[in-house]
Design a protein around this motif. Sequence first.
Motif, PDB file in Angstrom:
ATOM      1  N   GLU A 115       9.738   6.169  -6.446  1.00 42.24           N
ATOM      2  CA  GLU A 115      10.300   4.855  -6.156  1.00 42.24           C
ATOM      3  C   GLU A 115       9.388   3.998  -5.296  1.00 42.24           C
ATOM      4  N   LEU A 116       8.490   4.630  -4.546  1.00 36.60           N
ATOM      5  CA  LEU A 116       7.595   3.887  -3.670  1.00 36.60           C
ATOM      6  C   LEU A 116       6.199   4.476  -3.735  1.00 36.60           C
ATOM      7  N   LEU A 117       5.221   3.615  -3.911  1.00 37.84           N
ATOM      8  CA  LEU A 117       3.819   4.001  -3.957  1.00 37.84           C
ATOM      9  C   LEU A 117       3.064   3.136  -2.954  1.00 37.84           C
ATOM     10  N   ASP A 118       2.459   3.762  -1.952  1.00 32.72           N
ATOM     11  CA  ASP A 118       1.716   3.020  -0.930  1.00 32.72           C
ATOM     12  C   ASP A 118       0.227   3.298  -1.096  1.00 32.72           C
ATOM     13  N   LEU A 119      -0.490   2.290  -1.571  1.00 31.02           N
ATOM     14  CA  LEU A 119      -1.946   2.373  -1.723  1.00 31.02           C
ATOM     15  C   LEU A 119      -2.643   1.366  -0.820  1.00 31.02           C
ATOM     16  N   SER A 120      -1.957   0.919   0.220  1.00 33.38           N
ATOM     17  CA  SER A 120      -2.530  -0.090   1.113  1.00 33.38           C
ATOM     18  C   SER A 120      -3.765   0.455   1.826  1.00 33.38           C
ATOM     19  N   GLY A 121      -4.654  -0.439   2.177  1.00 35.75           N
ATOM     20  CA  GLY A 121      -5.855  -0.058   2.918  1.00 35.75           C
ATOM     21  C   GLY A 121      -6.926   0.612   2.073  1.00 35.75           C
ATOM     22  N   ASN A 122      -6.760   0.595   0.757  1.00 36.07           N
ATOM     23  CA  ASN A 122      -7.778   1.125  -0.144  1.00 36.07           C
ATOM     24  C   ASN A 122      -8.544  -0.034  -0.772  1.00 36.07           C
ATOM     25  N   ASN A 123      -9.632   0.268  -1.426  1.00 30.49           N
ATOM     26  CA  ASN A 123     -10.476  -0.760  -2.025  1.00 30.49           C
ATOM     27  C   ASN A 123     -10.226  -0.809  -3.538  1.00 30.49           C
ATOM     28  N   ILE A 124      -8.987  -1.083  -3.898  1.00 28.61           N
ATOM     29  CA  ILE A 124      -8.610  -1.053  -5.295  1.00 28.61           C
ATOM     30  C   ILE A 124      -8.966  -2.357  -6.014  1.00 28.61           C
ATOM     31  N   GLY A 125      -8.856  -3.457  -5.325  1.00 28.40           N
ATOM     32  CA  GLY A 125      -9.262  -4.737  -5.884  1.00 28.40           C
ATOM     33  C   GLY A 125      -8.391  -5.229  -7.029  1.00 28.40           C
ATOM     34  N   LYS A 126      -8.805  -6.342  -7.609  1.00 31.44           N
ATOM     35  CA  LYS A 126      -8.037  -6.994  -8.668  1.00 31.44           C
ATOM     36  C   LYS A 126      -7.963  -6.125  -9.924  1.00 31.44           C
ATOM     37  N   ILE A 127      -9.079  -5.535 -10.316  1.00 36.62           N
ATOM     38  CA  ILE A 127      -9.097  -4.700 -11.525  1.00 36.62           C
ATOM     39  C   ILE A 127      -8.181  -3.497 -11.343  1.00 36.62           C
ATOM     40  N   GLY A 128      -8.242  -2.868 -10.177  1.00 34.09           N
ATOM     41  CA  GLY A 128      -7.368  -1.728  -9.897  1.00 34.09           C
ATOM     42  C   GLY A 128      -5.912  -2.116  -9.931  1.00 34.09           C
ATOM     43  N   CYS A 129      -5.594  -3.287  -9.397  1.00 31.00           N
ATOM     44  CA  CYS A 129      -4.202  -3.766  -9.412  1.00 31.00           C
ATOM     45  C   CYS A 129      -3.731  -4.006 -10.844  1.00 31.00           C
ATOM     46  N   GLU A 130      -4.620  -4.522 -11.678  1.00 37.53           N
ATOM     47  CA  GLU A 130      -4.255  -4.727 -13.081  1.00 37.53           C
ATOM     48  C   GLU A 130      -3.989  -3.386 -13.765  1.00 37.53           C
ATOM     49  N   HIS A 131      -4.807  -2.388 -13.476  1.00 42.22           N
ATOM     50  CA  HIS A 131      -4.605  -1.054 -14.054  1.00 42.22           C
ATOM     51  C   HIS A 131      -3.284  -0.459 -13.572  1.00 42.22           C
ATOM     52  N   ILE A 132      -3.000  -0.622 -12.290  1.00 45.65           N
ATOM     53  CA  ILE A 132      -1.742  -0.116 -11.731  1.00 45.65           C
ATOM     54  C   ILE A 132      -0.560  -0.767 -12.449  1.00 45.65           C
ATOM     55  N   SER A 133      -0.631  -2.072 -12.636  1.00 48.72           N
ATOM     56  CA  SER A 133       0.444  -2.796 -13.300  1.00 48.72           C
ATOM     57  C   SER A 133       0.663  -2.279 -14.721  1.00 48.72           C
TER      58      SER A 133
END
Length: 82
Positions: free
Chosen positions: A55-73
């Motif tokens: 229910e909750l995923l915390d990836l704050s403080g990592n260097n995921i960037g825009k591309i990583g956020c798109e992959h997560i989505s």
Amino acid sequence: MPLILSNFRLGDKYAEVVSEGLKSVHSFKKLEMANNRLTPKGADVLLPRLTYNVELLDLSGNNIGKIGCEHISIILNSKTSK
């Protein structure tokens, strides 16, 4: 039950190890992976292993960037549409 792996500075290499471990753990609802030096590669390795009950995923403080956020989505949307 939370699975808290924040602030270990694991990086992408150890994200692969954590991902392997997640194959056999299905009872957590919260995964905290904040501040672990993850990049989009590390996120891509971890996310497919998440079960539907997370229910909750915390990836704050990592260097995921825009591309990583798109992959997560994409990954999270594919899990919720099943």
